[in-house]
Design an enzyme around this catalytic site. Sequence first.
Site, PDB file in Angstrom:
ATOM      1  N   SER A 169       0.860  -1.182   0.000  1.00  0.00           N
ATOM      2  CA  SER A 169       0.000   0.000   0.000  1.00  0.00           C
ATOM      3  C   SER A 169       0.895   1.230   0.000  1.00  0.00           C
ATOM      4  O   SER A 169       1.726   1.390   0.885  1.00  0.00           O
ATOM      5  CB  SER A 169      -0.888  -0.042   1.246  1.00  0.00           C
ATOM      6  N   LYS A 182      -0.984  -0.850  -4.437  1.00  0.00           N
ATOM      7  CA  LYS A 182      -2.226  -0.129  -4.102  1.00  0.00           C
ATOM      8  C   LYS A 182      -1.863   1.320  -3.833  1.00  0.00           C
ATOM      9  O   LYS A 182      -0.988   1.607  -3.018  1.00  0.00           O
ATOM     10  CB  LYS A 182      -2.867  -0.784  -2.872  1.00  0.00           C
ATOM     11  N   LYS A 194      -3.003   4.930  -2.454  1.00  0.00           N
ATOM     12  CA  LYS A 194      -3.975   5.678  -1.669  1.00  0.00           C
ATOM     13  C   LYS A 194      -4.393   6.899  -2.499  1.00  0.00           C
ATOM     14  O   LYS A 194      -3.516   7.567  -3.084  1.00  0.00           O
ATOM     15  CB  LYS A 194      -3.338   6.133  -0.363  1.00  0.00           C
ATOM     16  N   ASP A 220      -7.261   3.002  -3.255  1.00  0.00           N
ATOM     17  CA  ASP A 220      -8.009   2.981  -1.992  1.00  0.00           C
ATOM     18  C   ASP A 220      -8.302   4.409  -1.558  1.00  0.00           C
ATOM     19  O   ASP A 220      -7.380   5.189  -1.311  1.00  0.00           O
ATOM     20  CB  ASP A 220      -7.181   2.267  -0.913  1.00  0.00           C
ATOM     21  N   GLU A 231     -11.206   0.745  -3.861  1.00  0.00           N
ATOM     22  CA  GLU A 231     -11.582   0.346  -2.511  1.00  0.00           C
ATOM     23  C   GLU A 231     -12.246   1.513  -1.767  1.00  0.00           C
ATOM     24  O   GLU A 231     -11.711   2.613  -1.734  1.00  0.00           O
ATOM     25  CB  GLU A 231     -10.303  -0.104  -1.787  1.00  0.00           C
ATOM     26  N   ASP A 251     -14.185  -2.036   2.265  1.00  0.00           N
ATOM     27  CA  ASP A 251     -13.343  -2.288   3.435  1.00  0.00           C
ATOM     28  C   ASP A 251     -14.120  -1.814   4.672  1.00  0.00           C
ATOM     29  O   ASP A 251     -14.806  -2.617   5.326  1.00  0.00           O
ATOM     30  CB  ASP A 251     -12.014  -1.523   3.255  1.00  0.00           C
ATOM     31  N   LYS A 274     -10.400  -7.651   6.956  1.00  0.00           N
ATOM     32  CA  LYS A 274      -9.482  -7.335   8.053  1.00  0.00           C
ATOM     33  C   LYS A 274     -10.091  -7.929   9.308  1.00  0.00           C
ATOM     34  O   LYS A 274     -11.225  -7.591   9.659  1.00  0.00           O
ATOM     35  CB  LYS A 274      -9.370  -5.821   8.239  1.00  0.00           C
ATOM     36  N   GLY A 292      -4.541  -4.789   5.596  1.00  0.00           N
ATOM     37  CA  GLY A 292      -3.480  -4.620   6.589  1.00  0.00           C
ATOM     38  C   GLY A 292      -3.716  -3.360   7.383  1.00  0.00           C
ATOM     39  O   GLY A 292      -4.356  -2.417   6.901  1.00  0.00           O
TER      40      GLY A 292
HETATM   41  O1  NPG Z   1      -0.014  -2.861   4.654  1.00  0.00           O
HETATM   42  O2  NPG Z   1      -0.545  -2.848   6.741  1.00  0.00           O
HETATM   43  C1  NPG Z   1      -0.557  -2.348   5.606  1.00  0.00           C
HETATM   44  C2  NPG Z   1      -1.290  -1.059   5.406  1.00  0.00           C
HETATM   45  C3  NPG Z   1      -2.333  -1.169   4.363  1.00  0.00           C
HETATM   46  O3  NPG Z   1      -3.208   0.830   3.471  1.00  0.00           O
HETATM   47  C4  NPG Z   1      -3.233   0.014   4.358  1.00  0.00           C
HETATM   48  N1  NPG Z   1      -4.044   0.125   5.395  1.00  0.00           N
HETATM   49  O4  NPG Z   1      -7.082   1.793   4.811  1.00  0.00           O
HETATM   50  O5  NPG Z   1      -6.482  -0.223   4.526  1.00  0.00           O
HETATM   51  C5  NPG Z   1      -6.263   0.902   4.945  1.00  0.00           C
HETATM   52  C6  NPG Z   1      -4.935   1.225   5.586  1.00  0.00           C
HETATM   53  C7  NPG Z   1      -4.986   1.515   7.050  1.00  0.00           C
HETATM   54  C8  NPG Z   1      -3.825   1.637   7.746  1.00  0.00           C
HETATM   55  C9  NPG Z   1      -6.153   1.655   7.720  1.00  0.00           C
HETATM   56  C10 NPG Z   1      -3.814   1.907   9.101  1.00  0.00           C
HETATM   57  C11 NPG Z   1      -6.161   1.917   9.076  1.00  0.00           C
HETATM   58  C12 NPG Z   1      -5.000   2.050   9.763  1.00  0.00           C
END
Ligand code: NPG
Length: 369
Positions: free
Chosen positions: A135, A161, A163, A189, A214, A239, A263, A291
């Site tokens: 990400s 991915k 953001k 995302d 996403e 998500d 998740k 994640g």
């Molecule tokens: O690889 O752990 C990872 C991060 C992936 O982008 C990621 N997580 O929106 O999915 C999400 C985001 C996130 C991170 C959401 C931290 C909440 C807290």
Amino acid sequence: MNIDGVELRRARLPLVAPFQTSFGTEYERDVLLVRVVTADAQGWGECVAGAEPLYCAEYVDGAADVIERFLLPALAAAGPLNATEVAPLLSSYKGHPMAKGALEMAVLDAELRLAGVSFGTRLGAVRSRVPAGVSVGIMASVPALLDAVDAYLDQGYARIKLKIQPGWDIEPVRAVRERFGADVLLQVDANTAYSLADAAHLAELDDYGLLLIEQPLGEDDLADHAALARQIRTPVCLDESITSAKTAVDALDMGACSIVNIKAGRVGGYLAAVAVHDVCLARGAAVWCGGMLETGLGRAANVALAGLPGFTLPGDTSASDRFFAQDITAPFVLTDGTLSVPTGAGLGVDVLPDVLAEVTTSTRWLPFR
Ligand code: NPG
């Protein structure tokens, strides 16, 4: 299993670089760890709640509070227990899936370590390695983004991915496609940053062959997601909206999404996550493992989950060094774009005591008896 007590531990892990999403910028992970102790074993749980309630309503101080004041007393009062009993015992308390999930994870880890069974085996993993996606946060400029993506592709990541948010969407996607070509598995995302009024704008992403978009709209906007899905060709993945197997079924049946990010923390634990997987698989909907900047403990469980048969898209299961210079377990490393599913009992990873001691900011022992 008779539980002697539970240790709540807070630790602070600096991130290798700031991670910017549409809801904020993270500089460090302030993590709540749960250690369940029995006479013969211990088990670790990781709470994925963030420092502030920006991704969802939960936040780490609130999770620690609800665990100490309500959830642990409910478990302590129940007597001997196993992991499948945790969620039912806690169900009268509304919400707090990340707090509940962390407790269940710790009980499950202790139980599986005692039984000599791995998380992967218990959850139903059918793969020994899982493809790793990465990400990539919102960056200060498109050239900076291209450098970051270049480095991740060099490392072998199987999927990128990006953001996105209003003002950082079409242009970065176009630039990544132009530089790295059509073969890169690419998705975006939005973390709820748009509204249905943005449908025509989001349809511009259709030209770039994305795997999915996403969570473009709000957590509660299932009907709007269904309307958006009819107006764009990029598959919609949810998500934040998917809080249970029930919401997954509803979202899929009403056409709000065709793909689901799973998740465990968001749905109340790894056992509930398997249930979400099962209903999606039964409906032919692809899922992938999200994640939440997990340490090696949560990462171990995520990788085990991602080994289930319905996880047909690469997850946000990146290597430890994507986020941490020093993880609290032996690091997960990328091999040919994959991570290996641990095979040892329980999570199959152990904390490094010296590292953990160094990053710990507080510990609290809560005896059951
Ligand atoms: O690889 O752990 C990872 C991060 C992936 O982008 C990621 N997580 O929106 O999915 C999400 C985001 C996130 C991170 C959401 C931290 C909440 C807290």
